[in-house]
Design a protein around this motif. Structure first.
Motif, PDB file in Angstrom:
ATOM      1  N   GLU A 111       0.828  -1.199   0.000  1.00  0.00           N
ATOM      2  CA  GLU A 111       0.000   0.000   0.000  1.00  0.00           C
ATOM      3  C   GLU A 111       0.867   1.255   0.000  1.00  0.00           C
ATOM      4  O   GLU A 111       0.536   2.257  -0.654  1.00  0.00           O
TER       5      GLU A 111
ATOM      6  N   ARG B 158      -5.510  -2.344  -7.100  1.00  0.00           N
ATOM      7  CA  ARG B 158      -5.104  -2.376  -5.694  1.00  0.00           C
ATOM      8  C   ARG B 158      -6.269  -2.145  -4.738  1.00  0.00           C
ATOM      9  O   ARG B 158      -6.276  -2.666  -3.621  1.00  0.00           O
TER      10      ARG B 158
ATOM     11  N   GLY C 133      -2.315  -6.146  -4.182  1.00  0.00           N
ATOM     12  CA  GLY C 133      -1.152  -5.274  -4.202  1.00  0.00           C
ATOM     13  C   GLY C 133      -0.047  -5.787  -5.107  1.00  0.00           C
ATOM     14  O   GLY C 133       0.593  -5.020  -5.833  1.00  0.00           O
TER      15      GLY C 133
END
Length: 417
Positions: free
Chosen positions: A112, A138, A170
């Protein structure tokens, strides 16, 4: 239209995931999830030491070779810290029996962190389609896959499975970034890591670091204080209502601020403070109208759908919902003021207002949570955000009328086109 659709999908997916957890798991699990997402916001800010803002601001006009070299130094430093955190999480799981979910969480936080860097990097380079496509993978695609599977297979309705799916999203998003930017001069990544680059960047960005820590604390510390004073179930209720309010501000951030930030930076670079103020004033008016309309629409729709969740505890807290939504709307407008200060290089003032904001919020929460419960949590956001909004806007526009009258009215208009 495609970019808008992807932004809406990201916002809608995160909103739907919170609803899913509240319905198929329980409010306590939602509270734990809320605390985890808070960590996903707080840890990257603590790790990057403010360097990302400096690099992303210079990325607007930097050459690709210099940009890639800077990214190599920055991401090498960041990756080393996360490797250490992963090692600590793994040792804790083996030696102390700490839940292995923390290993997943650290890995998710790392992706992230880099994913957010990529989003702002590509946005500031005016590659909005690529930025939003990666953000979609994502922030939305993995949710769209996970939720139907978890509905069909009840064993997947756990936070461990959820974080595993998030981790895969991710990974895929980073692979997509590598493919979309394959023409960039990545050979610079074969260069030697220089700690001197990091130290020099940190010296220049320490104000951003203090500001970022204060800003993210003001955004997320409330859920930890709610947990401390009212318990994990109340934290679940608070996080669900916060998610409803945040859906508005997140969407506006993607739709408006993503484009406004580089335009304001360019306005200041080309036309100085008068052109920047003129454009910021116009953007502020647009943001205010959009915030009001979208906040009312999303919150009203959620209130109508509330009985479907099957959580009776929620129905008795509708005034809290509207109080939190109002506070978050005011906070978003205050955050626009912070962005305007940042884009005009008023870094010190931006930092001071962020620090005061988090101190005021914590003090308000400490007073209001024990006495007013969840109502106090919403009231604390509203009171502190209103004060910071007035402060920032006075700093931006208090003496702006004379400057705007002296500015060329066509300058800001052309920059905002």
């Amino acid at each position: 239209m495609m970019v808008m659709s992807m932004r809406a999908a990201v916002m809608g997916s995160k909103f739907a995931l919170a609803i899913f957890i509240a319905h198929y798991l329980d409010l306590s699990s939602l509270g734990v999830y809320g605390l985890a997402t808070g960590a996903i916001a707080i840890v990257p800010v603590s790790v990057n030491i403010g360097m990302n803002h400096l690099l992303m601001r210079t990325a607007v006009n930097a050459g690709l070779q210099d940009l890639v070299h800077s990214l190599w130094q920055y991401w090498s430093f960041v990756s080393a810290i996360y490797i250490l955190l992963l090692a600590i999480a793994a040792v804790s799981a083996v030696v102390f029996g700490v839940a292995s979910i923390w290993i997943l969480l650290v890995a998710v936080i790392y992706l992230e962190h880099v994913g957010n860097d990529v989003f702002y990097l590509l946005s500031n380079r005016q590659h909005h389609l690529a930025a939003n496509l990666i953000a979609f993978v994502r922030g939305a695609a993995w949710i769209a896959i996970y939720m139907p599977l978890a509905i069909a297979f009840p064993d997947m309705r756990t936070l461990s499975c959820l974080f595993a799916a998030w981790l895969m999203g991710g990974v895929v998003s980073m692979m997509l970034f590598a493919w979309l930017c394959r023409s960039w001069p990545w050979k610079a990544f074969a260069g030697r890591f220089r700690m001197s680059f990091v130290i020099d960047t940190v010296r220049k960005s320490y104000l951003f670091y203090v500001s970022d820590l204060s800003f993210v604390a003001s955004q997320y510390i409330d859920r930890y204080l709610v947990t401390l004073f009212l318990g994990i179930k109340a934290a679940g209720i608070y996080f669900l209502f916060w998610t409803v309010a945040n859906a508005t501000t997140t969407f506006l951030g993607l739709v408006l601020q993503q484009k406004q930030r580089p335009l304001l930076i360019q306005a200041f670079a080309r036309g100085g403070l008068p052109a920047h103020r003129q454009l910021a004033w116009r953007f502020m008016q647009i943001s205010a109208v959009a915030t009001l309309a979208l906040s009312v629409a999303i919150t009203s729709a959620f209130q109508v759908a509330l009985p479907w969740l099957g959580q009776a505890a929620l129905s008795g807290h509708l005034p809290v919902l509207w109080l939190i939504v109002t506070g978050m709307a005011v906070r978003y407008m205050a955050d626009f003021g912070a962005m305007a200060l940042f884009s005009s290089h008023e870094d010190r003032l931006m930092t001071i207002t962020n620090v005061v904001s988090v101190i005021a919020l914590v003090c308000a929460q400490l007073v209001l949570l024990p006495t007013a419960g969840l109502h106090g949590a919403g009231a604390a956001i509203l009171l502190t955000s209103t004060g910071v909004l007035v402060w920032r806007y006075w700093s931006l526009f208090g003496s702006a009328a004379r400057s705007r009258s002296d500015a060329n009215p066509d300058t800001a208009a052309s920059l905002g086109a």
